[in-house]
Scaffold this motif. Structure first.
Motif, PDB file in Angstrom:
ATOM      1  N   THR A   3     -37.831  42.780 -38.682  1.00  0.00           N
ATOM      2  CA  THR A   3     -36.409  43.086 -38.797  1.00  0.00           C
ATOM      3  C   THR A   3     -36.144  43.651 -40.186  1.00  0.00           C
ATOM      4  O   THR A   3     -36.520  43.051 -41.188  1.00  0.00           O
ATOM      5  N   PHE A   4     -35.504  44.806 -40.227  1.00  0.00           N
ATOM      6  CA  PHE A   4     -35.174  45.467 -41.481  1.00  0.00           C
ATOM      7  C   PHE A   4     -33.662  45.468 -41.668  1.00  0.00           C
ATOM      8  O   PHE A   4     -32.927  45.819 -40.750  1.00  0.00           O
ATOM      9  N   HIS A   5     -33.228  45.083 -42.853  1.00  0.00           N
ATOM     10  CA  HIS A   5     -31.819  45.173 -43.240  1.00  0.00           C
ATOM     11  C   HIS A   5     -31.750  46.261 -44.306  1.00  0.00           C
ATOM     12  O   HIS A   5     -32.337  46.111 -45.379  1.00  0.00           O
ATOM     13  N   VAL A   6     -31.049  47.345 -44.005  1.00  0.00           N
ATOM     14  CA  VAL A   6     -30.990  48.491 -44.913  1.00  0.00           C
ATOM     15  C   VAL A   6     -29.545  48.731 -45.320  1.00  0.00           C
ATOM     16  O   VAL A   6     -28.678  48.921 -44.464  1.00  0.00           O
ATOM     17  N   GLU A   7     -29.312  48.711 -46.618  1.00  0.00           N
ATOM     18  CA  GLU A   7     -27.989  49.018 -47.138  1.00  0.00           C
ATOM     19  C   GLU A   7     -28.052  50.399 -47.770  1.00  0.00           C
ATOM     20  O   GLU A   7     -28.984  50.702 -48.510  1.00  0.00           O
ATOM     21  N   LEU A   8     -27.075  51.227 -47.458  1.00  0.00           N
ATOM     22  CA  LEU A   8     -27.047  52.578 -47.979  1.00  0.00           C
ATOM     23  C   LEU A   8     -25.613  53.022 -48.162  1.00  0.00           C
ATOM     24  O   LEU A   8     -24.701  52.474 -47.545  1.00  0.00           O
ATOM     25  N   PHE A   9     -25.435  54.000 -49.050  1.00  0.00           N
ATOM     26  CA  PHE A   9     -24.088  54.519 -49.244  1.00  0.00           C
ATOM     27  C   PHE A   9     -23.581  55.125 -47.955  1.00  0.00           C
ATOM     28  O   PHE A   9     -24.332  55.783 -47.222  1.00  0.00           O
ATOM     29  N   GLU A  10     -22.301  54.904 -47.676  1.00  0.00           N
ATOM     30  CA  GLU A  10     -21.704  55.499 -46.489  1.00  0.00           C
ATOM     31  C   GLU A  10     -21.692  57.013 -46.633  1.00  0.00           C
ATOM     32  O   GLU A  10     -21.811  57.548 -47.730  1.00  0.00           O
ATOM     33  N   LYS A  47     -19.549  51.282 -49.372  1.00  0.00           N
ATOM     34  CA  LYS A  47     -18.760  52.222 -50.162  1.00  0.00           C
ATOM     35  C   LYS A  47     -19.290  52.222 -51.591  1.00  0.00           C
ATOM     36  O   LYS A  47     -19.707  51.184 -52.114  1.00  0.00           O
ATOM     37  N   ARG A  48     -19.253  53.385 -52.230  1.00  0.00           N
ATOM     38  CA  ARG A  48     -19.729  53.502 -53.614  1.00  0.00           C
ATOM     39  C   ARG A  48     -18.971  52.572 -54.554  1.00  0.00           C
ATOM     40  O   ARG A  48     -19.510  52.132 -55.566  1.00  0.00           O
ATOM     41  N   LEU A  57     -20.073  51.009 -61.587  1.00  0.00           N
ATOM     42  CA  LEU A  57     -19.866  51.291 -60.161  1.00  0.00           C
ATOM     43  C   LEU A  57     -20.293  52.718 -59.865  1.00  0.00           C
ATOM     44  O   LEU A  57     -20.048  53.623 -60.669  1.00  0.00           O
ATOM     45  N   TRP A  58     -20.897  52.909 -58.725  1.00  0.00           N
ATOM     46  CA  TRP A  58     -21.304  54.254 -58.333  1.00  0.00           C
ATOM     47  C   TRP A  58     -20.107  55.161 -58.114  1.00  0.00           C
ATOM     48  O   TRP A  58     -20.204  56.370 -58.273  1.00  0.00           O
ATOM     49  N   SER A  59     -18.972  54.597 -57.784  1.00  0.00           N
ATOM     50  CA  SER A  59     -17.765  55.407 -57.599  1.00  0.00           C
ATOM     51  C   SER A  59     -17.277  55.985 -58.924  1.00  0.00           C
ATOM     52  O   SER A  59     -16.513  56.956 -58.936  1.00  0.00           O
ATOM     53  N   ASP A  60     -17.714  55.421 -60.045  1.00  0.00           N
ATOM     54  CA  ASP A  60     -17.321  55.923 -61.357  1.00  0.00           C
ATOM     55  C   ASP A  60     -18.285  56.979 -61.895  1.00  0.00           C
ATOM     56  O   ASP A  60     -18.029  57.559 -62.951  1.00  0.00           O
ATOM     57  N   ALA A  61     -19.363  57.184 -61.182  1.00  0.00           N
ATOM     58  CA  ALA A  61     -20.380  58.145 -61.657  1.00  0.00           C
ATOM     59  C   ALA A  61     -19.935  59.583 -61.450  1.00  0.00           C
ATOM     60  O   ALA A  61     -19.145  59.911 -60.649  1.00  0.00           O
TER      61      ALA A  61
END
Length: 61
Positions: A3-10, A47-48, A57-61
Motif C-alpha cells: 500500500t502506497f500513500h502518496v501526497e502531491l501538490f494539487e 494545496k501549496r 510555505l510553497w504558496s509563498d514561493a
C-alpha cells in the motif's frame, strides 16, 4: 498487499494520475512479484498553502 500513500501538490490532471498509478503498479509487480490487484495506491492532493519546506510555505514561493 503493498500500500502506497502518496501526497502531491494539487493540480495534476486525471490522465497524469492514471499514468502515475499504472507506473507504480507495474514497478511494484515487477520488483515484488505481486499481482496488480494487490497493489493499493492512495493519492492525496495537498494545496501549496498546506505544505512547507525549510520554514516556507510553497504558496509563498
Amino acid at each position: 498487499m503493498p500500500t502506497f500513500h502518496v501526497e502531491l501538490f494539487e493540480g495534476r490532471t486525471l490522465e497524469q494520475k492514471r499514468k502515475f498509478v499504472e507506473a507504480i503498479t507495474k514497478a511494484t509487480c515487477d520488483s515484488l512479484g505481486v499481482e496488480p490487484n494487490s497493489v493499493e495506491i492512495i493519492l492525496t492532493d495537498v494545496k501549496r498553502e498546506n505544505w512547507a519546506t525549510g520554514g516556507k510555505l510553497w504558496s509563498d514561493a
